[in-house]
Design an enzyme around this catalytic site. Structure first.
Site, short mmCIF file in Angstrom:
data_model
loop_
_atom_site.label_atom_id
_atom_site.label_comp_id
_atom_site.label_asym_id
_atom_site.label_seq_id
_atom_site.Cartn_x
_atom_site.Cartn_y
_atom_site.Cartn_z
N PRO A 26 0.79 -1.24 0.00
CA PRO A 26 0.00 0.00 0.00
C PRO A 26 0.82 1.29 0.00
CG PRO A 26 -0.17 -1.16 2.11
CD PRO A 26 0.50 -2.09 1.16
N ASN A 27 0.28 2.25 -0.71
CA ASN A 27 0.82 3.62 -0.82
C ASN A 27 2.07 3.73 -1.69
OD1 ASN A 27 -1.13 4.92 0.96
ND2 ASN A 27 -0.15 3.76 2.60
N ASN A 55 7.66 -5.82 -0.99
CA ASN A 55 7.68 -4.68 -0.08
C ASN A 55 6.26 -4.58 0.47
OD1 ASN A 55 7.69 -2.33 1.31
ND2 ASN A 55 8.75 -1.13 -0.26
N ALA A 64 3.22 -0.83 4.91
CA ALA A 64 2.75 -0.83 6.31
C ALA A 64 2.30 -2.21 6.78
CB ALA A 64 1.61 0.18 6.47
N HIS A 96 4.27 -4.54 9.28
CA HIS A 96 4.30 -4.41 10.73
C HIS A 96 3.14 -5.11 11.44
CE1 HIS A 96 7.40 -1.70 9.45
NE2 HIS A 96 6.53 -0.91 8.85
N ASP A 128 1.17 -15.61 6.69
CA ASP A 128 0.63 -16.96 6.47
C ASP A 128 0.63 -17.33 4.99
OD1 ASP A 128 0.16 -17.54 9.12
OD2 ASP A 128 -1.98 -17.04 9.07
N SER A 182 13.25 2.58 2.69
CA SER A 182 13.85 3.27 3.83
C SER A 182 14.45 2.24 4.78
CB SER A 182 12.79 4.10 4.55
OG SER A 182 11.81 3.25 5.12
N ARG A 186 13.94 4.22 12.03
CA ARG A 186 12.78 5.13 12.02
C ARG A 186 11.96 4.94 13.31
NH1 ARG A 186 9.74 4.71 6.51
NH2 ARG A 186 8.83 6.64 7.33
N ARG A 220 8.14 0.59 13.29
CA ARG A 220 8.64 0.07 12.01
C ARG A 220 9.75 -0.96 12.18
NH1 ARG A 220 6.08 3.41 8.24
NH2 ARG A 220 5.86 5.52 9.03
C1 DQA Z 1 8.32 0.93 3.61
C2 DQA Z 1 8.48 1.13 5.13
C3 DQA Z 1 7.16 0.93 5.84
O1 DQA Z 1 7.33 1.12 7.23
C4 DQA Z 1 6.14 1.94 5.33
O2 DQA Z 1 4.87 1.70 5.94
C5 DQA Z 1 6.02 1.97 3.84
C6 DQA Z 1 7.24 1.84 3.04
C7 DQA Z 1 9.63 1.21 2.83
O3 DQA Z 1 9.72 0.78 1.69
O4 DQA Z 1 10.53 1.89 3.36
O5 DQA Z 1 4.96 2.21 3.30
O6 DQA Z 1 7.98 -0.42 3.38
#
Ligand code: DQA
Length: 143
Positions: A10-11, A73, A76, A79, A86, A101, A106, A110
């Protein structure tokens, strides 16, 4: 040709404009382009998806369980998603967890990955290179 999955959580569709000081300035398409170039060099095939939905990521893992390995990847979901943990255990394929990152430098929340114990390794903190290092490591590990 050997096939690998790349899963962006996500994102990550917002890369390029999303907190560029943390995640860099490349868009997801530009990162995928770099991955495809590396795949061509190694003569492997990639199936790449991005999803903002936990269920869709799990369905994608189930549907593509015939591949050689997985780069994920989970963003979020890293976490807290026991469901993705699973699913990785269920498909039983070599998987590398990737972060742009350095999640260990951080916020405290995380530092915890519920996904990492299902993976052969984690690469975190190298920006878009985390993905390229993961692909290289996975191919080396699997072949
Ligand atoms: C992330 C790190 C995660 O903590 C965060 O929620 C992300 C990006 C990263 O690629 O650094 O969305 O996975």
């Amino acid at each position: 040709m050997e096939k690998y999955l790349v899963i962006h959580g996500p994102n990550l569709n917002l890369l390029g404009t999303r907190e560029p000081e943390v995640y860099g300035t490349l868009t997801l398409n530009e990162i995928n382009q770099k991955l495809m170039e590396m795949a061509e060099k190694y003569r492997v095939q990639l199936e790449i998806i991005q999803s903002n939905s936990e269920g869709e990521i799990i369905d994608f893992l189930h549907k593509n369980s015939n591949v050689k390995g997985i780069i994920i990847n989970p963003a979020a979901y890293t976490h807290y998603s026991i469901a993705i943990y699973d699913a990785i255990k269920a498909v039983n394929l070599p998987t590398i967890e990737v972060h742009l990152s350095n999640v260990h430098a951080r916020e405290d929340f995380r530092r915890q990955s519920v996904i990492a114990p299902a993976c052969i390794g984690q690469i975190s903190g190298f920006g878009f290179n985390s993905y390229l290092l993961a692909l290289q490591a996975l191919i080396t590990q699997v072949s």
